[in-house]
Design a protein around this motif. Structure first.
Motif, short mmCIF file in Angstrom:
data_model
loop_
_atom_site.label_atom_id
_atom_site.label_comp_id
_atom_site.label_asym_id
_atom_site.label_seq_id
_atom_site.Cartn_x
_atom_site.Cartn_y
_atom_site.Cartn_z
N ALA A 18 0.89 -1.07 0.08
CA ALA A 18 -0.10 -0.01 0.02
C ALA A 18 0.74 1.24 0.06
N ALA A 19 2.35 1.18 0.06
CA ALA A 19 3.03 2.15 0.01
C ALA A 19 3.28 2.71 -1.24
N GLN A 20 2.15 3.35 -1.82
CA GLN A 20 2.09 3.96 -3.42
C GLN A 20 2.45 5.45 -3.12
N PRO A 21 3.40 5.86 -4.10
CA PRO A 21 3.51 7.40 -4.10
C PRO A 21 2.28 7.98 -4.65
N VAL A 22 1.93 9.33 -4.41
CA VAL A 22 0.93 10.12 -5.05
C VAL A 22 1.91 10.79 -6.16
N THR A 33 5.62 17.53 -22.90
CA THR A 33 6.45 17.19 -21.90
C THR A 33 5.58 16.94 -20.54
N ALA A 34 5.76 15.77 -20.04
CA ALA A 34 4.96 15.61 -18.78
C ALA A 34 5.84 15.64 -17.48
N THR A 35 5.98 16.78 -16.55
CA THR A 35 6.87 16.82 -15.37
C THR A 35 5.91 16.07 -14.20
N HIS A 36 6.55 15.12 -13.70
CA HIS A 36 6.00 14.40 -12.35
C HIS A 36 6.22 14.98 -11.21
N VAL A 37 5.57 15.26 -10.29
CA VAL A 37 5.80 15.21 -8.95
C VAL A 37 5.42 14.30 -8.05
N VAL A 38 6.18 13.50 -7.63
CA VAL A 38 6.14 12.13 -6.99
C VAL A 38 6.42 12.34 -5.30
N SER A 39 5.33 12.00 -4.60
CA SER A 39 5.72 12.11 -3.44
C SER A 39 5.04 10.97 -2.37
N ASP A 40 5.76 10.81 -1.15
CA ASP A 40 5.31 9.74 -0.30
C ASP A 40 4.36 10.35 0.86
N PRO A 41 3.13 9.97 0.73
CA PRO A 41 2.20 10.58 1.47
C PRO A 41 2.51 10.44 3.10
N GLY A 151 11.52 9.43 0.81
CA GLY A 151 10.65 9.34 2.18
C GLY A 151 10.95 7.91 2.70
N SER A 152 9.86 7.43 3.04
CA SER A 152 9.83 5.96 3.18
C SER A 152 9.48 5.00 2.14
#
Length: 305
Positions: A18-22, A33-41, A151-152
């Motif tokens: 379940a540790a899916q990034p947002v 171009t697609a710029t992705h902001v990837v984060s650890d909730p 992050g985690s």
């Protein structure tokens, strides 16, 4: 499968659960171009992948409208940027990574084979000795199979050459950010005719990526709208690519792909921004050193590419 990096990536995806990034994506229609902001909730730690610096080739002016939208999102969401990731030295847009780093922090990273691209294009642009060809413009050079954390959430870097010698994919939790190796299934695959590109190598890199679990989310760097599609899309899955990619679905063998890819590439013109983009992106998104009048200049080599 005896590919240690892909085995490690599969294990990473399967154990993250379940540790899916947002993922929040910003699409620049001017360069597709697609710029992705990837984060650890869980921690609010984030990575920005394949950013865009706005550039008008007619005037030589740069602006930061696209990057500022990313910055606004990061600040509004309360995110802390750990990584500025480049999948490769792009030929179709200038990177905004130094500007984002100045505003938000984070380590700028790319694949170690950027040094090969720097060597090739250092000669194309007749760069002097002040231009370092050792990747030192970047804070981290990833090798195939290198692991890191967002992050985690565990992550792994995969070397996927073919489009260029230095292309990387980043698997972060259940999501893979694959740059230009693949487009949406209805559009196909990246070209492989730039210096150092190779259609046969691209085929093998794509097959590596298709060895990831079928549910793996794939985030692309570009979309150009396939015929009969009216919206831009940049997210797909390994399963959809395996069954539906018009160039390289399951059952397409290497020789057939190479024949198709090389014939298709022979019909393509150079990207509109390849000459300014490469000069900037091999420097980690920085402009060439200013000349004695304080102005930076981009070169236009004639009859070279």
């Amino acid at each position: 499968m005896s590919d240690p990096a892909i085995i490690a990536a599969r294990a990473l995806i399967e154990r993250t659960g379940a540790a899916q990034p947002v993922v929040r994506t910003f699409f620049d229609e001017a360069t597709f171009t697609a710029t992705h902001v990837v984060s650890d909730p869980a921690t609010g730690k984030a990575a920005i992948i394949d950013s865009v610096l706005d550039f008008d080739p007619a005037s030589g002016r740069t602006t930061t409208t696209s990057a500022d939208a990313v910055i606004a999102h990061v600040r509004e969401a309360g995110l802390a940027v750990e990584w500025l990731l480049e999948t490769h030295a792009h030929a179709d847009h200038l990177s905004a990574a130094p500007y984002l780093q100045e505003q938000l922090g984070g380590t700028l990273a790319i694949g170690r084979h950027i040094v090969s691209v720097q060597q090739v294009f250092g000669k194309v642009f007749n760069e002097g000795t002040r231009f370092a060809r050792d990747g030192s413009q970047f804070g981290r050079l990833f090798d195939d199979g290198d692991t890191f954390m967002l992050g985690s959430i565990p992550a792994i870097a995969l070397h996927v050459p073919g489009h260029t010698p230095a292309d990387m994919a980043y698997v972060i939790g259940d999501a893979a950010f694959i740059g230009d190796t693949l487009f949406m299934p209805d559009y196909g695959t990246a070209r492989a005719d730039f210096p150092g590109g190779d259609a046969r190598v691209l085929y093998r890199s794509v097959r590596r990526l298709m060895g990831l679990p079928v549910q793996t989310r794939l985030f692309l760097c570009h979309d150009y709208k396939a015929p009969n599609r009216d919206v831009f899309v940049w997210e797909t899955t390994v399963g959809d690519q395996r069954t539906g990619n018009v160039h390289i679905h399951e059952g397409v063998d290497e020789d057939a792909f190479v024949t198709m890819r090389e014939a298709r590439d022979a019909t393509l013109g150079m990207p509109r921004l390849i000459l300014p983009s490469i000069q900037v992106n091999i420097r980690g998104g920085r402009m060439p050193e200013p000349e004695d009048n304080g102005v930076s200049y981009l070169k236009l080599p004639l009859n070279s590419l």
